[in-house]
Design an enzyme around this catalytic site. Structure first.
Site, PDB file in Angstrom:
ATOM      1  N   ASP A  72       0.950  -1.168  -0.121  1.00 29.24           N
ATOM      2  CA  ASP A  72       0.030  -0.099  -0.053  1.00 29.24           C
ATOM      3  C   ASP A  72       0.946   1.260  -0.128  1.00 29.24           C
ATOM      4  O   ASP A  72       1.883   1.146   0.984  1.00 29.24           O
ATOM      5  CB  ASP A  72      -0.736   0.028   1.148  1.00 29.24           C
TER       6      ASP A  72
ATOM      7  N   ASP B 193      -3.184   8.865 -12.114  1.00 29.37           N
ATOM      8  CA  ASP B 193      -3.116   7.833 -12.989  1.00 29.37           C
ATOM      9  C   ASP B 193      -1.755   7.507 -13.521  1.00 29.37           C
ATOM     10  O   ASP B 193      -1.216   6.486 -13.530  1.00 29.37           O
ATOM     11  CB  ASP B 193      -4.059   7.817 -14.253  1.00 29.37           C
TER      12      ASP B 193
ATOM     13  N   ASP C 262      -4.395   2.198  -4.620  1.00 25.56           N
ATOM     14  CA  ASP C 262      -2.915   2.166  -4.521  1.00 25.56           C
ATOM     15  C   ASP C 262      -2.374   0.946  -3.827  1.00 25.56           C
ATOM     16  O   ASP C 262      -1.349   0.699  -3.034  1.00 25.56           O
ATOM     17  CB  ASP C 262      -2.481   3.287  -3.756  1.00 25.56           C
TER      18      ASP C 262
END
Length: 138
Positions: free
Chosen positions: A36, A53, A79
Protein backbone atom coordinates in the site's frame (compact mmCIF):
# COMPACT_ATOMS: atom_id res chain seq x y z
CA UNK A 1 -19.82 -8.87 15.16
CA UNK A 2 -18.75 -6.44 12.44
CA UNK A 3 -19.97 -6.75 8.87
CA UNK A 4 -17.47 -6.10 6.11
CA UNK A 5 -18.32 -3.67 3.37
CA UNK A 6 -18.75 -4.54 -0.30
CA UNK A 7 -15.26 -3.33 -1.30
CA UNK A 8 -13.51 -5.40 1.36
CA UNK A 9 -15.51 -8.48 0.45
CA UNK A 10 -14.64 -8.02 -3.24
CA UNK A 11 -10.93 -7.69 -2.34
CA UNK A 12 -11.09 -10.86 -0.26
CA UNK A 13 -12.74 -12.76 -3.09
CA UNK A 14 -10.14 -11.49 -5.55
CA UNK A 15 -7.29 -12.49 -3.20
CA UNK A 16 -8.80 -15.95 -2.68
CA UNK A 17 -8.93 -16.47 -6.44
CA UNK A 18 -5.33 -15.32 -6.88
CA UNK A 19 -4.13 -17.59 -4.09
CA UNK A 20 -6.09 -20.55 -5.43
CA UNK A 21 -4.49 -20.11 -8.86
CA UNK A 22 -1.05 -19.71 -7.28
CA UNK A 23 -1.62 -22.81 -5.18
CA UNK A 24 -2.19 -24.86 -8.33
CA UNK A 25 0.88 -23.40 -10.05
CA UNK A 26 3.25 -23.71 -7.09
CA UNK A 27 1.98 -26.91 -5.46
CA UNK A 28 0.44 -24.99 -2.55
CA UNK A 29 3.54 -23.13 -1.38
CA UNK A 30 3.88 -19.41 -1.97
CA UNK A 31 4.77 -16.01 -0.57
CA UNK A 32 2.61 -12.90 -0.70
CA UNK A 33 3.57 -9.23 -0.46
CA UNK A 34 0.63 -6.90 0.07
CA UNK A 35 1.68 -3.30 -0.67
CA UNK A 36 0.00 0.00 0.00
CA UNK A 37 1.49 3.36 -1.03
CA UNK A 38 1.71 5.57 2.07
CA UNK A 39 -0.19 8.88 1.92
CA UNK A 40 -1.23 8.26 -1.67
CA UNK A 41 -4.39 10.28 -1.11
CA UNK A 42 -2.23 13.42 -0.93
CA UNK A 43 -1.04 12.90 -4.52
CA UNK A 44 -4.59 12.33 -5.69
CA UNK A 45 -6.06 15.29 -3.78
CA UNK A 46 -3.23 17.74 -4.57
CA UNK A 47 -2.52 16.93 -8.22
CA UNK A 48 -5.71 15.35 -9.54
CA UNK A 49 -6.73 12.14 -11.24
CA UNK A 50 -4.54 12.49 -14.33
CA UNK A 51 -1.32 12.77 -12.30
CA UNK A 52 -2.53 9.97 -10.03
CA UNK A 53 -3.08 7.71 -13.03
CA UNK A 54 0.33 8.53 -14.52
CA UNK A 55 1.94 7.86 -11.16
CA UNK A 56 0.24 4.46 -10.85
CA UNK A 57 1.35 3.53 -14.37
CA UNK A 58 4.96 4.42 -13.53
CA UNK A 59 4.75 2.56 -10.21
CA UNK A 60 3.41 -0.54 -11.98
CA UNK A 61 6.15 -0.30 -14.63
CA UNK A 62 8.79 -0.30 -11.90
CA UNK A 63 7.19 -3.34 -10.29
CA UNK A 64 7.16 -5.09 -13.68
CA UNK A 65 10.95 -4.93 -13.72
CA UNK A 66 10.87 -7.51 -10.90
CA UNK A 67 8.88 -10.07 -12.87
CA UNK A 68 10.59 -13.38 -13.44
CA UNK A 69 9.08 -16.82 -13.79
CA UNK A 70 7.12 -17.52 -10.61
CA UNK A 71 6.49 -13.85 -9.72
CA UNK A 72 2.99 -12.45 -10.33
CA UNK A 73 2.02 -8.83 -9.69
CA UNK A 74 -1.55 -7.59 -9.35
CA UNK A 75 -3.21 -4.26 -8.65
CA UNK A 76 -6.08 -4.85 -6.27
CA UNK A 77 -7.57 -1.41 -5.86
CA UNK A 78 -6.38 2.20 -5.89
CA UNK A 79 -2.85 2.15 -4.51
CA UNK A 80 -2.94 -1.47 -3.30
CA UNK A 81 -0.77 -4.04 -5.07
CA UNK A 82 -0.06 -7.70 -4.40
CA UNK A 83 2.93 -9.77 -5.46
CA UNK A 84 2.50 -13.53 -5.24
CA UNK A 85 5.65 -15.58 -5.64
CA UNK A 86 6.66 -19.21 -5.69
CA UNK A 87 7.91 -20.43 -2.34
CA UNK A 88 11.41 -21.00 -3.69
CA UNK A 89 12.02 -17.24 -3.92
CA UNK A 90 13.10 -15.17 -0.93
CA UNK A 91 10.05 -13.05 -0.13
CA UNK A 92 12.06 -10.73 2.12
CA UNK A 93 14.67 -10.09 -0.56
CA UNK A 94 11.88 -9.28 -3.00
CA UNK A 95 10.38 -6.81 -0.51
CA UNK A 96 13.78 -5.12 -0.23
CA UNK A 97 13.96 -4.93 -4.02
CA UNK A 98 10.57 -3.19 -4.10
CA UNK A 99 11.77 -0.65 -1.55
CA UNK A 100 14.93 -0.03 -3.61
CA UNK A 101 12.78 0.68 -6.68
CA UNK A 102 11.10 3.52 -4.79
CA UNK A 103 14.24 5.35 -3.71
CA UNK A 104 14.44 7.10 -7.06
CA UNK A 105 11.96 9.96 -7.55
CA UNK A 106 8.94 9.54 -9.78
CA UNK A 107 8.93 12.35 -12.35
CA UNK A 108 5.33 13.02 -13.39
CA UNK A 109 4.44 16.09 -15.44
CA UNK A 110 7.59 17.88 -14.29
CA UNK A 111 6.99 17.19 -10.59
CA UNK A 112 9.15 14.84 -8.53
CA UNK A 113 7.37 12.49 -6.15
CA UNK A 114 9.03 10.42 -3.45
CA UNK A 115 6.89 7.77 -1.84
CA UNK A 116 7.09 5.15 0.85
CA UNK A 117 5.09 1.97 0.99
CA UNK A 118 3.87 -0.38 3.65
CA UNK A 119 4.43 -4.03 2.85
CA UNK A 120 2.71 -6.92 4.56
CA UNK A 121 4.48 -10.24 4.02
CA UNK A 122 3.25 -13.77 4.45
CA UNK A 123 4.87 -17.06 3.55
CA UNK A 124 3.23 -20.39 3.77
CA UNK A 125 1.27 -23.07 2.09
CA UNK A 126 -2.23 -24.30 1.66
CA UNK A 127 -2.65 -27.93 2.51
CA UNK A 128 -6.01 -29.70 2.57
CA UNK A 129 -7.79 -26.36 2.64
CA UNK A 130 -5.85 -24.99 5.61
CA UNK A 131 -3.40 -22.12 5.45
CA UNK A 132 -0.10 -22.39 7.30
CA UNK A 133 2.19 -19.42 7.27
CA UNK A 134 4.03 -16.77 9.13
CA UNK A 135 3.32 -13.08 8.68
CA UNK A 136 5.47 -10.01 9.05
CA UNK A 137 4.92 -6.34 8.51
CA UNK A 138 7.85 -4.80 6.73
Amino acid sequence: MCLINRLLSQLRIKMARLLRRTQKESHGKYGVLFMDIDDFKKINDSFGHSVRDLFLIEFANRLRSLIVNGVNIYRLHGDEFVIIIDYEYNVYLLAQSVIELLKEAFLIDGTEFYVNISIGITRGCISNGYYYGDSRFY
